[in-house]
Design a protein around this motif. Structure first.
Motif, short mmCIF file in Angstrom:
data_model
loop_
_atom_site.label_atom_id
_atom_site.label_comp_id
_atom_site.label_asym_id
_atom_site.label_seq_id
_atom_site.Cartn_x
_atom_site.Cartn_y
_atom_site.Cartn_z
N LEU A 104 0.93 -1.23 0.01
CA LEU A 104 -0.04 0.02 -0.07
C LEU A 104 0.85 1.17 -0.09
N SER A 105 0.70 2.34 -0.85
CA SER A 105 1.40 3.40 -1.01
C SER A 105 0.45 4.53 -1.09
N ARG A 106 1.11 5.68 -0.88
CA ARG A 106 0.42 6.98 -0.99
C ARG A 106 0.88 7.57 -2.34
N ALA A 137 -4.68 6.36 -2.64
CA ALA A 137 -4.05 5.38 -2.32
C ALA A 137 -3.80 4.26 -3.44
N LEU A 139 -2.53 0.10 -4.56
CA LEU A 139 -2.22 -1.04 -4.08
C LEU A 139 -1.42 -1.75 -5.25
N ARG A 152 -6.68 1.25 -7.03
CA ARG A 152 -6.57 2.56 -6.92
C ARG A 152 -7.61 3.24 -6.16
N GLY A 186 -6.95 1.72 1.97
CA GLY A 186 -6.09 0.65 2.03
C GLY A 186 -6.88 -0.63 2.19
N GLN A 187 -7.47 -0.72 3.29
CA GLN A 187 -8.28 -1.84 3.58
C GLN A 187 -9.42 -2.24 2.52
N LEU A 190 -7.16 -3.97 -0.09
CA LEU A 190 -7.11 -5.41 0.16
C LEU A 190 -8.32 -6.44 0.38
N VAL A 203 1.72 -8.11 3.65
CA VAL A 203 1.20 -6.85 3.35
C VAL A 203 2.55 -5.75 3.90
N GLY A 205 3.06 -1.49 4.20
CA GLY A 205 2.58 -0.31 4.25
C GLY A 205 3.59 0.77 4.73
N PHE A 209 -0.17 4.05 6.37
CA PHE A 209 -1.31 2.81 6.55
C PHE A 209 -0.85 2.03 7.85
#
Length: 370
Positions: A104-106, A137, A139, A152, A186-187, A190, A203, A205, A209
């Motif tokens: 997970l990334s910003r 966010a 993925l 996204r 993010g959740q 996922l 996972v 982050g 996250f």
């Protein structure tokens, strides 16, 4: 004779191979004209991924005017979420499932003005307080030294969620006009990946996250994870800074800080433990990571592998930006952002496939600890 799916209207064929992904993209359109326009849009992003106006992207795709491009992103009937799901289903077998990691990334895009959907001043996050950004966010799926963006979600800052009328003008669905953190987004991504039976071994982050609710959700799902914790609000003492000592022959140093953690860090799943670690880079920057892993897993190697997977995902996002036009847009509405971003994800995977077919090795990192 029908046109090749790789031929650009008004331009030469691209140098990219004819992968299943482009044929898959065509299956999301029932009519030939919007299908060809979507293929041309992807090719235009690959041909010149730098930011451009709708008119410039239309010109690169061979369209007569910007209207056809705008119509593809706003009015043409097609489902960007279905295409997103197809991208995910295509990426997993493409990259394989060797130590698969979901990262997970910003992602931030600088924008002029604050009229476009979800754009707001950068605030305290940036040195330039006058800068406006659009944050999302993302993925990424990481496996076998390769990574790709597979999902996204656009982040709505408080300036938008507190103004339903403004959201309505930008086409934000009413059910999405509510405060949601990066961790919430993010959740959600996922959950979609798990519902689609995507293999997730780990996972990872960043600080956005590290939310306790997301961490506890991961613990309940018995998912191993590693998250970078936000920076401490107070200056680091000299003793803290010297706690992580350099290891000979390594560019970075890791140290175990503790395994007996209080309830503030959460409750590990049965057979798992929560571990706090620190990493010091050659620059002297020190960061802390919380690791949720089986009790048999080696702490430092697992955390190091997850941080490497995070770096691989960051490179994949950078490739999507510089090679596939992820941020190359001037869209203003909710639907247009999701459609452009999904088509850019398609272009990024196409670029990844081209590198694989040509013997290249797109940058990534190990998918998980051995």
């Amino acid at each position: 004779m029908s046109r090749s799916p790789l031929a650009r209207p008004g331009g030469p064929a691209t140098p990219y191979p004819d992968p299943d992904l482009l044929r898959l993209l065509g299956e999301h359109f029932t009519r030939a004209e919007p299908r060809d326009r979507a293929l041309a849009y992807v090719h235009a992003l690959l041909a010149s991924p730098g930011r451009g106006s709708a008119a410039q992207i239309a010109a690169r795709s061979g369209a007569d005017s910007a209207w056809s491009t705008q119509r593809l992103l706003t009015r043409t009937v097609w489902d960007a979420d279905r295409l997103r799901d197809s991208i995910r289903a295509h990426v997993v077998p493409l990259l394989g499932a060797s130590g698969p990691c979901a990262v997970l990334s910003r992602h931030e895009t600088a924008r002029a003005g604050t009229g476009a959907v979800a754009v707001a001043p950068a605030g305290a996050r940036a040195a330039n307080r006058d800068r406006n950004i659009q944050a999302a966010a993302l993925l990424c799926y990481v496996s076998r030294n390769r990574a790709a963006v597979i999902d996204r979600e656009l982040y709505l800052p408080s300036q938008w969620t507190s103004d339903p009328a403004r959201c309505a003008r930008a086409g934000v669905p009413p059910e999405r006009v509510q405060p949601r953190s990066m961790a919430d987004l993010g959740q959600e991504m996922l959950e979609r990946a798990l519902a689609a039976a995507m293999p997730i071994g780990w996972v990872f982050g960043g600080p956005d996250f590290a939310d306790p609710q997301l961490r506890q959700w991961l613990c309940r799902r018995r998912l191993p994870f590693c998250v970078e914790l936000p920076q401490l609000p107070y200056p680091q003492s000299e003793s803290d800074a010297s706690a992580v000592r350099a290891e000979p022959g390594r560019e970075e140093a890791w140290q175990l800080l503790g395994r007996t953690l209080g309830p503030v860090y959460g409750h590990p799943a049965p057979g798992f433990r929560l571990t706090l670690l620190a990493r010091r880079l050659p620059s002297g920057h020190t960061s802390r990571f919380l690791l949720h892993a089986p009790t048999t897993a080696p702490d430092v190697p697992a955390a190091r592998a997850m941080a490497a997977a995070g770096a691989a995902a960051a490179r994949a996002v950078h490739e999507a930006d510089t090679r596939a036009g992820l941020s190359s847009h001037q869209v203003r509405t909710w639907v247009a952002w999701y459609r452009h971003t999904t088509l850019a994800m398609t272009a990024a995977v196409l670029h990844l496939e081209a590198g694989t077919a040509g013997g290249g090795r797109p940058g990534a990192a190990p998918g998980g600890p051995r």
